[in-house]
Each structure stands twice: as C-alpha cells, then as structure tokens.
Design an enzyme around this catalytic site. Structure first.
Site, PDB file in Angstrom:
ATOM      1  N   HIS A 188       0.853  -1.195   0.000  1.00 44.60           N
ATOM      2  CA  HIS A 188       0.000   0.000   0.000  1.00 44.60           C
ATOM      3  C   HIS A 188       0.883   1.237   0.000  1.00 44.60           C
ATOM      4  CE1 HIS A 188      -3.749  -2.244   0.848  1.00 44.60           C
ATOM      5  NE2 HIS A 188      -2.898  -3.102   1.384  1.00 44.60           N
ATOM      6  N   GLU A 230      -8.228 -12.747   5.100  1.00 47.62           N
ATOM      7  CA  GLU A 230      -7.203 -12.219   6.011  1.00 47.62           C
ATOM      8  C   GLU A 230      -7.725 -12.335   7.451  1.00 47.62           C
ATOM      9  OE1 GLU A 230      -6.462  -8.009   5.624  1.00 47.62           O
ATOM     10  OE2 GLU A 230      -4.678  -8.058   6.881  1.00 47.62           O
TER      11      GLU A 230
HETATM   12 ZN   LIG Z   1      -3.207  -5.098   2.069  1.00 47.13          ZN
END
Ligand SMILES: [Zn+2]
Length: 338
Positions: free
Chosen positions: A21, A204
């Site tokens: 990111h 996740e």
């Molecule tokens: Zn990520």
C-alpha cells in the site's frame, strides 16, 4: 549458503512486489521529510517513530490513519511514491504494483483525487527513470464504506485509467465481514469491461467463504488468503486455477490474524502447488520489507534458494505487466546466478 550470503543473493534476485500500500509504505524518515516542508514546527524522527507504535489490530488502524493524515498536500504523494520506489530498488525489486487508496481520499475529501494521482504519477515517472523499477497502480476501494461509496471509486478509476495507462487494476480492501465480496459483483464486472484487472483482499481476518466470494466475482489475485487452509476444496480450486495469492507473512503475524509464525500456511500452500507470491503490505508498520520477507521464508520456512527463485518467478508471472515485459523479466530471474 549462510545467512548473510543468502541475504545478499536474495537482494540481487530480480523480483516483483504485488501487494504494497502506497500510504503504508511511508517511513518515519519520509514523514519527517514531509513535515519539514509542511509544518512550522517539524516532526522529529523520534516523534515520527512513535506514530508507528500500536498494540493490536484496532490501534494499528489508528496509527495507519495517523500517518495518512500527515499527507497534507497532493505534492506529498510525489515524494512518498518516489521514496517507496527508491526503497524497493534497494531490495532488488524490479517491478511493483502498489495499492493507492482512492477510497480514503474520496471519503474524507481532504485532498483532490486528480491532483493526488497527478503527483503520484510524477513520482512514479521520476523514480522509474532514476532506479529502473517499473510501477503500476491498483486503486483500492474500502468495502465497509458501503456499495454507494465504492461505486464512486470504481467510476473514478475507470475515468483515471483513460488518462493514466499505469493504472491497471482495482481492488477492494477493508473489513471483509462488513463488506462481503458478492455485493461487488456488478462493480467488478463493470471494471473488467473497462479493462481493469481485479484483485481482492480476502481470507485475512475472516474464513474461506470470503475467498470463495472473491473468486466468484472474478478476482484475478487474492490478497492474504490466510484462511484458505481451512477448506480443502478451496485449496483444490486455487491449485487447479493457479490463482495467484499475495501472501504477507509478517503482516499476518503483527496484526494477529496469524497467531504464530510457524502456523503460517506459506510453505504448505507452496508444497500443495498453489501460486504463491511473497509481499510486504505495509513495511514500516510491520518492521519488514520485501527482502526481509524473502529472507524469512528462506530461513524460517526452509525454502531452498532454488525455491526462492521460483517464488520470484511467480511474482513476475502473477503481475499485470505486459507479456513482453513479463517474459524479459522472467528471463532475468532464470538467468540470475550464484
Ligand atoms: Zn493489504
């Protein structure tokens, strides 16, 4: 090869970073650099480092937010992009695909999206020239902001893609539980029709159902895929379709999504024939960059150096580079010597 030599070899190994990111790549040093420009009383490095300290997943999100709030002008995005690519080059990364959160920009409306993208593009072009690392953008929407909010990100991305060929994909991140993938079916289809590649953070912090959802709406790559290990049928589909997985080992540990290092499924996935890639997610927040991830895989999960070469080849193979560039870089990975 002993550890320091292995690290040197791994540094030279040509590789791609596919899950990083932009906002999460900003280091304390870069925050200080920005602060010297933006603030009457600039941050010290010591104070900047405090911003990166967190206790759990919730306070991690707060510290991430605190860093993004320090990006005060569109021009700051030129600096952070340039610095990100510079840091990648030092790890032997030859190509990167970075998430840029237009979702956050539109939601909080602090900075003008067009000006931010123009600045990030200046940073990309300058860094590509200086360091020889190519960079493509994947625009990130925040799923738990709701469908309407995400629809704005998708249409803005389609518009930006016309102007910037380096914008190649769109993905959804954020809280999987509060924004299930199936709700995004139409937006994904539309994005695909607009020539955008599709990625999805999935599995996740929630179960395998989230990964099924991502596959069913056409995600070409899965971010994290940690919970795929709970579902043998899903493992079979991932293996059969060779859907690339953007794994982030240290990130999963530091956010608590994976309780113990040796419980991480990276080696199991690899041995089961899944299309595994290693990535760093938000390096300064997790204390590990991509080279550290490669070293960790080699040292703690006992991937041989030949297997490390295979992981590097996977990263290039799974990238959204044009076929001729992909082939050229794959050739370099194969020819890389001892
Ligand atoms: Zn990520």
């Amino acid at each position: 090869m002993d550890a320091p030599d292995a690290r040197t070899w791994l540094r030279g190994l040509p590789k791609a970073e596919l899950h990083l990111h932009l906002e999460g790549s900003v280091t304390p040093e870069t925050l200080v650099e920005l602060s010297c420009k933006n603030d009457v009383e600039p941050l010290t490095l010591e104070h900047a480092r405090v911003i990166y300290k967190y206790e759990d997943f919730l306070s991690f999100l707060m510290s991430f937010k605190a860093v993004t709030e320090r990006l005060k002008t569109a021009d700051d995005y030129e600096t952070i992009t340039y610095n990100m690519v510079r840091d990648l080059a030092a790890q032997g990364v030859r190509h990167a695909e970075a998430y840029l959160s237009v979702g956050i920009l539109l939601r909080f409306d602090r900075l003008h999206v067009d000006a931010v993208i123009a600045a990030a593009e200046r940073g990309r072009a300058r860094a590509e020239k200086d360091f020889g690392v190519s960079l493509l953008w994947i625009i990130d929407a925040v799923r738990h902001f709701g469908l309407e909010e995400c629809a704005k990100v998708f249409s803005k991305t389609a518009e930006l893609k016309q102007k910037y060929p380096s914008i190649v994909g769109i993905g959804i991140g954020g809280d999987e539980a509060r924004g299930p993938a199936h709700e995004f079916r139409d937006l994904f289809q539309e994005a695909k029709d607009n020539g955008l590649h599709l990625t999805c953070h999935a599995g996740e912090s929630t179960g395998p159902q989230s990964i099924w959802g991502a596959i069913n709406i056409g995600a070409e790559r899965i971010g994290h895929a940690l919970s795929a290990q709970e579902d043998p049928e899903l493992i079979e589909v991932l293996s059969e379709k060779q859907i690339p997985l953007e794994l982030n080992i240290t990130s999963n540990l530091r956010t608590g999504c994976c309780p113990e290092l040796m419980e991480h499924p990276v080696k199991r996935y690899f041995e089961e024939g899944l299309m595994v890639t290693l990535n760093s997610d938000d390096p300064p927040f997790f204390g590990a960059n991509l080279l550290d991830e490669y070293e960790l895989a080699h040292r703690d999960f006992e991937f041989s150096l030949e297997q490390m070469r295979e992981l590097a080849a996977n990263s290039v193979e799974a990238s959204f580079l044009a076929p001729e560039k992909k082939l050229a870089l794959l050739g370099e990975v194969e020819r890389y010597g001892w």
